[in-house]
Design an enzyme around this catalytic site. Structure first.
Site, PDB file in Angstrom:
ATOM      1  N   GLU A   1      -1.888  -7.118   7.647  1.00  0.00           N
ATOM      2  CA  GLU A   1      -0.555  -6.968   8.230  1.00  0.00           C
ATOM      3  C   GLU A   1      -0.419  -7.804   9.502  1.00  0.00           C
ATOM      4  O   GLU A   1      -1.404  -8.245  10.104  1.00  0.00           O
ATOM      5  CB  GLU A   1      -0.293  -5.484   8.508  1.00  0.00           C
ATOM      6  CG  GLU A   1       1.072  -5.140   9.091  1.00  0.00           C
ATOM      7  CD  GLU A   1       2.258  -5.591   8.235  1.00  0.00           C
ATOM      8  OE1 GLU A   1       2.434  -6.821   8.084  1.00  0.00           O
ATOM      9  OE2 GLU A   1       3.016  -4.724   7.766  1.00  0.00           O
TER      10      GLU A   1
ATOM     11  N   HIS B   1       0.821  -1.215   0.000  1.00  0.00           N
ATOM     12  CA  HIS B   1       0.000   0.000   0.000  1.00  0.00           C
ATOM     13  C   HIS B   1       0.858   1.269   0.000  1.00  0.00           C
ATOM     14  O   HIS B   1       2.050   1.240   0.320  1.00  0.00           O
ATOM     15  CB  HIS B   1      -0.937   0.009   1.207  1.00  0.00           C
ATOM     16  CG  HIS B   1      -0.209   0.036   2.523  1.00  0.00           C
ATOM     17  ND1 HIS B   1       0.380   1.176   3.040  1.00  0.00           N
ATOM     18  CD2 HIS B   1       0.043  -0.939   3.429  1.00  0.00           C
ATOM     19  CE1 HIS B   1       0.942   0.907   4.200  1.00  0.00           C
ATOM     20  NE2 HIS B   1       0.760  -0.382   4.458  1.00  0.00           N
TER      21      HIS B   1
END
Length: 210
Positions: A81, A10
């Protein structure tokens, strides 16, 4: 054709900029991060993807959206994550102030995920990806992306510490000779400015076919 995995981190957030561990905290992209995500769309425009997956966190979903893949993206919770537990929001330097020998990839996080747990999660993702064909895009995160690369190669999680994975970078996991027994990292941590010393505006198949 065996799958070719485009692993995409990202764009920038306030915490990626400050170095704070961002696991479950769902923070947005910065203005610069949004620009990075739009640039990713330009770099990926010549690639035809059979499937597109994204982490459920908004920083990954927004990156995927701005890159132009929102209409076809599928959310995969396993692409999230690392869960940093008690270390959420802390910088590595802060953690090592009280625990000098701490290493995420060896020790994990108290009340978060252990290396064994993150390895299991990465292996689930890899098993699903290896059952697919064609180019596959995965919008994910820094530490989890590093673990995914290590496990793709059959290496332990501890080896992930050797792979830097910058915001808005593109990496490619694939196979040499299109042979399932020869997994490779075909491209790693490619930023927007240069690949192999040559400035490019898009990643084209002939650039990445090693």
């Amino acid at each position: 054709m065996l799958p070719r995995i485009y692993l995409i981190r990202h764009g920038e957030t306030e915490w990626s900029l400050s170095g704070q561990h961002t696991g479950l905290t769902d923070i947005p992209l910065t203005a610069h991060g949004e620009n990075q995500a739009q640039e990713l769309g330009q770099r990926l425009r010549n690639i035809s993807f059979a499937r597109v997956f994204t982490s459920p966190r908004q920083r990954a979903r927004r990156t995927c959206e701005l890159a132009g893949f929102a209409s076809v993206a599928e959310t995969d919770p396993d692409l999230a994550e690392w869960n940093y537990g008690d270390y959420e929001g802390q910088r590595s330097a802060d953690i090592r102030g009280g625990r000098p020998d701490w290493n995420l990839f060896r020790d994990g996080c108290p009340n978060g995920e252990s290396p064994f747990q993150i390895s299991e999660r990465a292996d689930r993702v890899i098993a699903r990806l290896r059952a697919l064909e064609g180019n596959i895009a995965n919008f994910s995160h820094g530490h989890f992306g590093r673990v995914l690369a290590a496990r793709w190669m059959g290496s332990p999680v501890s080896q992930a510490q050797h792979f830097l994975f910058s915001t808005a970078s593109i990496s490619i996991l694939g196979y040499e000779h299109n042979h399932a027994g020869e997994p490779v990292i075909a491209l790693w941590n490619a930023g927007s400015s240069e690949i192999f010393g040559k400035r490019v505006s898009a990643i084209e198949p002939e650039v990445c076919r090693w």
